[in-house]
Design a protein around this motif. Sequence first.
Motif, PDB file in Angstrom:
ATOM      1  N   HIS A   1      11.438   1.550 -12.681  1.00 52.72           N
ATOM      2  CA  HIS A   1      11.253   0.207 -13.525  1.00 52.72           C
ATOM      3  C   HIS A   1      11.000  -0.821 -12.403  1.00 52.72           C
ATOM      4  CE1 HIS A   1      15.475   0.325 -12.003  1.00 52.72           C
ATOM      5  NE2 HIS A   1      15.678  -0.959 -12.408  1.00 52.72           N
ATOM      6  N   THR A   2      10.269  -1.939 -13.058  1.00 53.46           N
ATOM      7  CA  THR A   2       9.786  -3.081 -12.340  1.00 53.46           C
ATOM      8  C   THR A   2      11.019  -4.187 -11.963  1.00 53.46           C
ATOM      9  OG1 THR A   2       9.254  -4.163 -14.484  1.00 53.46           O
ATOM     10  CG2 THR A   2       7.524  -2.770 -13.439  1.00 53.46           C
ATOM     11  N   ASP A   3      10.528  -5.020 -11.328  1.00 58.06           N
ATOM     12  CA  ASP A   3      11.599  -6.235 -10.926  1.00 58.06           C
ATOM     13  C   ASP A   3      11.976  -6.897 -12.129  1.00 58.06           C
ATOM     14  OD1 ASP A   3      11.830  -5.275  -8.171  1.00 58.06           O
ATOM     15  OD2 ASP A   3      10.067  -6.910  -7.802  1.00 58.06           O
ATOM     16  N   GLU A   4      10.752  -6.830 -13.042  1.00 55.97           N
ATOM     17  CA  GLU A   4      11.117  -7.769 -14.471  1.00 55.97           C
ATOM     18  C   GLU A   4      11.988  -7.152 -15.212  1.00 55.97           C
ATOM     19  OE1 GLU A   4       7.304  -9.142 -12.361  1.00 55.97           O
ATOM     20  OE2 GLU A   4       8.060  -7.283 -12.984  1.00 55.97           O
ATOM     21  N   MET A   5      12.023  -5.804 -15.308  1.00 60.35           N
ATOM     22  CA  MET A   5      12.699  -5.071 -16.132  1.00 60.35           C
ATOM     23  C   MET A   5      14.133  -4.911 -15.484  1.00 60.35           C
ATOM     24  SD  MET A   5      12.042  -1.212 -17.422  1.00 60.35           S
ATOM     25  CE  MET A   5      13.234  -0.180 -18.575  1.00 60.35           C
ATOM     26  N   CYS A   6      14.159  -4.900 -14.170  1.00 56.76           N
ATOM     27  CA  CYS A   6      15.410  -5.116 -13.502  1.00 56.76           C
ATOM     28  C   CYS A   6      16.278  -6.372 -13.793  1.00 56.76           C
ATOM     29  CB  CYS A   6      15.104  -5.152 -12.221  1.00 56.76           C
ATOM     30  SG  CYS A   6      16.747  -5.499 -11.025  1.00 56.76           S
ATOM     31  N   ARG A   7      15.684  -7.408 -14.124  1.00 51.14           N
ATOM     32  CA  ARG A   7      16.312  -8.568 -14.394  1.00 51.14           C
ATOM     33  C   ARG A   7      16.715  -8.844 -15.774  1.00 51.14           C
ATOM     34  NH1 ARG A   7      12.243 -10.725 -10.469  1.00 51.14           N
ATOM     35  NH2 ARG A   7      10.762 -11.126 -12.263  1.00 51.14           N
ATOM     36  N   GLU A   8      16.014  -7.981 -16.862  1.00 53.42           N
ATOM     37  CA  GLU A   8      16.247  -8.042 -18.133  1.00 53.42           C
ATOM     38  C   GLU A   8      17.411  -7.060 -18.363  1.00 53.42           C
ATOM     39  OE1 GLU A   8      14.873  -9.204 -21.153  1.00 53.42           O
ATOM     40  OE2 GLU A   8      14.272 -10.650 -19.687  1.00 53.42           O
ATOM     41  N   ILE A   9      17.843  -6.150 -17.434  1.00 56.33           N
ATOM     42  CA  ILE A   9      18.834  -5.216 -17.471  1.00 56.33           C
ATOM     43  C   ILE A   9      20.137  -6.105 -17.099  1.00 56.33           C
ATOM     44  CG2 ILE A   9      19.860  -3.096 -16.538  1.00 56.33           C
ATOM     45  CD1 ILE A   9      17.089  -1.863 -16.614  1.00 56.33           C
ATOM     46  N   GLU A  10      19.897  -6.697 -16.157  1.00 58.70           N
ATOM     47  CA  GLU A  10      20.747  -7.290 -15.142  1.00 58.70           C
ATOM     48  C   GLU A  10      21.470  -8.641 -16.232  1.00 58.70           C
ATOM     49  OE1 GLU A  10      20.514  -6.907 -10.536  1.00 58.70           O
ATOM     50  OE2 GLU A  10      19.532  -8.640 -11.464  1.00 58.70           O
ATOM     51  N   LYS A  11      20.574  -9.266 -17.000  1.00 54.53           N
ATOM     52  CA  LYS A  11      20.924 -10.262 -17.972  1.00 54.53           C
ATOM     53  C   LYS A  11      21.669  -9.572 -19.125  1.00 54.53           C
ATOM     54  CE  LYS A  11      17.558 -12.234 -20.407  1.00 54.53           C
ATOM     55  NZ  LYS A  11      16.523 -13.007 -20.542  1.00 54.53           N
ATOM     56  N   GLY A  12      21.148  -8.296 -19.514  1.00 59.82           N
ATOM     57  CA  GLY A  12      21.577  -7.712 -20.681  1.00 59.82           C
ATOM     58  C   GLY A  12      23.297  -6.990 -20.620  1.00 59.82           C
ATOM     59  N   LEU A  13      23.205  -6.535 -19.562  1.00 60.60           N
ATOM     60  CA  LEU A  13      24.584  -6.079 -19.237  1.00 60.60           C
ATOM     61  C   LEU A  13      25.452  -6.564 -18.236  1.00 60.60           C
ATOM     62  CD1 LEU A  13      23.350  -2.207 -19.084  1.00 60.60           C
ATOM     63  CD2 LEU A  13      24.347  -3.316 -20.991  1.00 60.60           C
TER      64      LEU A  13
END
Length: 435
Positions: free
Chosen positions: A217-229
């Motif tokens: 997963h990309t860095d952008e997706m990583c940030r979305e996961i960190e924000k969501g969870l």
Amino acid sequence: MEHLIFDREAECLGPAAMRALQLERLKTTVAYAYDKIPHYKKKFDAIGLKPSHIQSLKDIEHIPYTTKEDLRENYPYSMFAVPMRDVVRIHASSGTTGNPTVVGYTKNDIELWSRLCARFIYAAGANPDDIAQVAFGYGLFTGGFGLHYGLEKAGIAVIPVSGGNTERQFKIMQDFHSTLIICTPSYALYMGEIAGKLGIDMNKISLRIGLFGGEGHTDEMCREIEKGLNILDTENYGLSEVIGPGFSGECYVKNGMHIADDHFISEVIDPDTGDVLPIGETGELVITSLTKEALPVLRYRTKDITQLIEGKCKCGRTNLRMKKVMGRTDDMLIIRGVNVFPSQIESVLVGMDEIGPHYEIALYNENFMDRLEVRVELADAQCLDSYANLERLEEKIKHNIFAMLNLHVKVSLVEPYTLKRFEGKAQRVTDLRKK
């Protein structure tokens, strides 16, 4: 307990000492594979190569590559170096494009696998006070079992929930006070979306670290996961043919995934020519196992595109690191002469406020030419009420993708929650082209 989860001697070993250890183990493994596996003896003999010819790490380049096709041709057990009475575990790929690739483990292999998984779990910041919720599916897939055994080896309590039933995942998370979540990044992204939909306040949940694998997963997706969870997102990498998860994993610093150099030799090659590239160049990752018993592999072509990183990490570990996988040689799309990896498109899409994190790439023919369509969910259905806003958003996405790929694509905006969700590996590409 610490000696089980942080092997300072191996993970902080100096480069010269590591090379000496690798060479010693490489010589042993090459002789072992040659003597025990007819496939390797045949390959070596065909080019006049003998195990005794391997006298330096550079000599590894004389060894023929091993591919997934080699394992399939030797289906199911002919690549095993031990009799079946010594095999205590069998895993396999799905086999959707032919025979599955079958892998075996001896008792010592299982112990090694557990220790290597414990390494990256500890490096990510986990400790015996944690409670881990494993939302990987258990079965022939190596992810669930690898992380399960590694967590236990690290002294961490494991809740083997398995995949699916997202609302139940959250109930267990809340009731059992889970602090670690283990699943694919696609499922983590979906869980974050469902948390918002159900009105779950992640600040009131004990979750703190995600250990994600099974897909990149990309860095952008990583940030979305960190924000969501509301967690620290870490990625680990492995593949069944090599050992499963445990080959490499991010530490809490998150500057590349630390490779278990004492148990594997890593190379990066030009996928077209097979030539070995200098460290720091982008190419296909090739892995040689150094300590496996049931299924040693020599120069296995992973088809994963990455870079290797040298130097001491801020966490103190000195082993080679690898960057996140940028794509695969076999999922690369060629659209009107342009090489396209789905991860490049994902890096453009994920993180844009107007759209959700789920997308689909469709390939189709138009006027005898290949075309690419990117289907993206709107974050808010109310956006559908304004045609002008939709048009501006489409143009914005097209522009950003063109800036990344130098390729014009069709963009289709769809209503929220209309694209398919994935609990396992996400299948982002749909090929509608007429063959």
